[in-house]
Motif scaffolding. Structure first.
Motif, PDB file in Angstrom:
ATOM      1  N   LEU A   1      -4.736   2.317   1.043  1.00 56.85           N
ATOM      2  CA  LEU A   1      -5.432   1.480   2.027  1.00 56.85           C
ATOM      3  C   LEU A   1      -4.564   0.320   2.502  1.00 56.85           C
ATOM      4  N   VAL A   2      -3.851  -0.310   1.588  1.00 54.34           N
ATOM      5  CA  VAL A   2      -2.964  -1.412   1.965  1.00 54.34           C
ATOM      6  C   VAL A   2      -1.835  -0.907   2.860  1.00 54.34           C
ATOM      7  N   THR A   3      -1.290   0.269   2.550  1.00 57.54           N
ATOM      8  CA  THR A   3      -0.220   0.840   3.368  1.00 57.54           C
ATOM      9  C   THR A   3      -0.715   1.164   4.769  1.00 57.54           C
ATOM     10  N   VAL A   4      -1.874   1.788   4.875  1.00 57.95           N
ATOM     11  CA  VAL A   4      -2.433   2.130   6.185  1.00 57.95           C
ATOM     12  C   VAL A   4      -2.738   0.856   6.979  1.00 57.95           C
ATOM     13  N   SER A   5      -3.273  -0.156   6.324  1.00 61.53           N
ATOM     14  CA  SER A   5      -3.580  -1.416   6.999  1.00 61.53           C
ATOM     15  C   SER A   5      -2.311  -2.096   7.502  1.00 61.53           C
ATOM     16  N   THR A   6      -1.262  -2.057   6.703  1.00 62.03           N
ATOM     17  CA  THR A   6       0.006  -2.669   7.107  1.00 62.03           C
ATOM     18  C   THR A   6       0.608  -1.932   8.291  1.00 62.03           C
ATOM     19  N   LEU A   7       0.568  -0.605   8.282  1.00 59.46           N
ATOM     20  CA  LEU A   7       1.098   0.159   9.410  1.00 59.46           C
ATOM     21  C   LEU A   7       0.287  -0.086  10.678  1.00 59.46           C
ATOM     22  N   TYR A   8      -1.018  -0.186  10.544  1.00 57.35           N
ATOM     23  CA  TYR A   8      -1.867  -0.474  11.703  1.00 57.35           C
ATOM     24  C   TYR A   8      -1.540  -1.860  12.275  1.00 57.35           C
ATOM     25  N   MET A   9      -1.375  -2.838  11.392  1.00 52.87           N
ATOM     26  CA  MET A   9      -1.033  -4.185  11.835  1.00 52.87           C
ATOM     27  C   MET A   9       0.316  -4.193  12.539  1.00 52.87           C
ATOM     28  N   LEU A  10       1.276  -3.451  12.002  1.00 54.25           N
ATOM     29  CA  LEU A  10       2.604  -3.379  12.617  1.00 54.25           C
ATOM     30  C   LEU A  10       2.520  -2.770  14.005  1.00 54.25           C
TER      31      LEU A  10
ATOM     32  N   LEU B   1      -8.652   4.466 -13.600  1.00 50.55           N
ATOM     33  CA  LEU B   1      -8.056   3.230 -13.098  1.00 50.55           C
ATOM     34  C   LEU B   1      -6.812   3.515 -12.251  1.00 50.55           C
ATOM     35  N   TRP B   2      -6.034   4.531 -12.622  1.00 46.99           N
ATOM     36  CA  TRP B   2      -4.868   4.902 -11.823  1.00 46.99           C
ATOM     37  C   TRP B   2      -5.277   5.399 -10.454  1.00 46.99           C
ATOM     38  N   TRP B   3      -6.385   6.156 -10.369  1.00 47.75           N
ATOM     39  CA  TRP B   3      -6.867   6.616  -9.075  1.00 47.75           C
ATOM     40  C   TRP B   3      -7.287   5.441  -8.199  1.00 47.75           C
ATOM     41  N   GLN B   4      -7.898   4.440  -8.803  1.00 43.90           N
ATOM     42  CA  GLN B   4      -8.277   3.259  -8.034  1.00 43.90           C
ATOM     43  C   GLN B   4      -7.048   2.565  -7.475  1.00 43.90           C
ATOM     44  N   TYR B   5      -6.008   2.434  -8.305  1.00 50.83           N
ATOM     45  CA  TYR B   5      -4.765   1.813  -7.833  1.00 50.83           C
ATOM     46  C   TYR B   5      -4.133   2.627  -6.705  1.00 50.83           C
ATOM     47  N   ALA B   6      -4.186   3.937  -6.812  1.00 48.41           N
ATOM     48  CA  ALA B   6      -3.616   4.792  -5.768  1.00 48.41           C
ATOM     49  C   ALA B   6      -4.380   4.646  -4.457  1.00 48.41           C
ATOM     50  N   VAL B   7      -5.703   4.593  -4.532  1.00 53.05           N
ATOM     51  CA  VAL B   7      -6.518   4.433  -3.323  1.00 53.05           C
ATOM     52  C   VAL B   7      -6.276   3.067  -2.695  1.00 53.05           C
ATOM     53  N   ILE B   8      -6.196   2.028  -3.510  1.00 55.45           N
ATOM     54  CA  ILE B   8      -5.941   0.682  -2.983  1.00 55.45           C
ATOM     55  C   ILE B   8      -4.562   0.617  -2.341  1.00 55.45           C
ATOM     56  N   ALA B   9      -3.563   1.228  -2.973  1.00 56.09           N
ATOM     57  CA  ALA B   9      -2.210   1.243  -2.403  1.00 56.09           C
ATOM     58  C   ALA B   9      -2.190   1.987  -1.070  1.00 56.09           C
TER      59      ALA B   9
END
Length: 95
Positions: A15-24, A5-13
């Protein structure tokens, strides 16, 4: 919690970070350019050669303006100008 479950949280975090940087980068290019330049200059001031190489790699491209800077399609009336983006629309009645 489960180890997987921790690995899933790390992968989701990640992906969200990369998506936010791309949007910026897409929606606020001037802000992201300034942040990138700040980070690169900070890395260039570091003593290690590896950090300086990374800083040189992260330097954003210089802003070009005027002739030869990519600001337009060229100077003068060479006839090679790009067609206008706006075009007339004609509506036809159905028969």
């Amino acid at each position: 919690m489960n180890h997987a479950l921790w690995w899933q949280y790390a992968v989701i975090a990640a992906l969200v970070t990369v998506s936010t940087l791309y949007m910026l980068r897409k929606l606020a290019p001037a802000v992201s350019w300034r942040w990138q330049a700040r980070m690169a200059s900070w890395l260039l001031r570091r003593r290690g050669g590896m950090w300086q190489a990374l800083g040189r790699r992260w330097l954003p491209p210089a802003k070009g303006g005027g002739c030869g800077g990519g600001a337009c399609d060229g100077c003068g009336d060479s006839g090679d100008a790009l067609p206008p983006l706006e075009q007339k629309i004609q509506f036809h009645r159905r028969r």
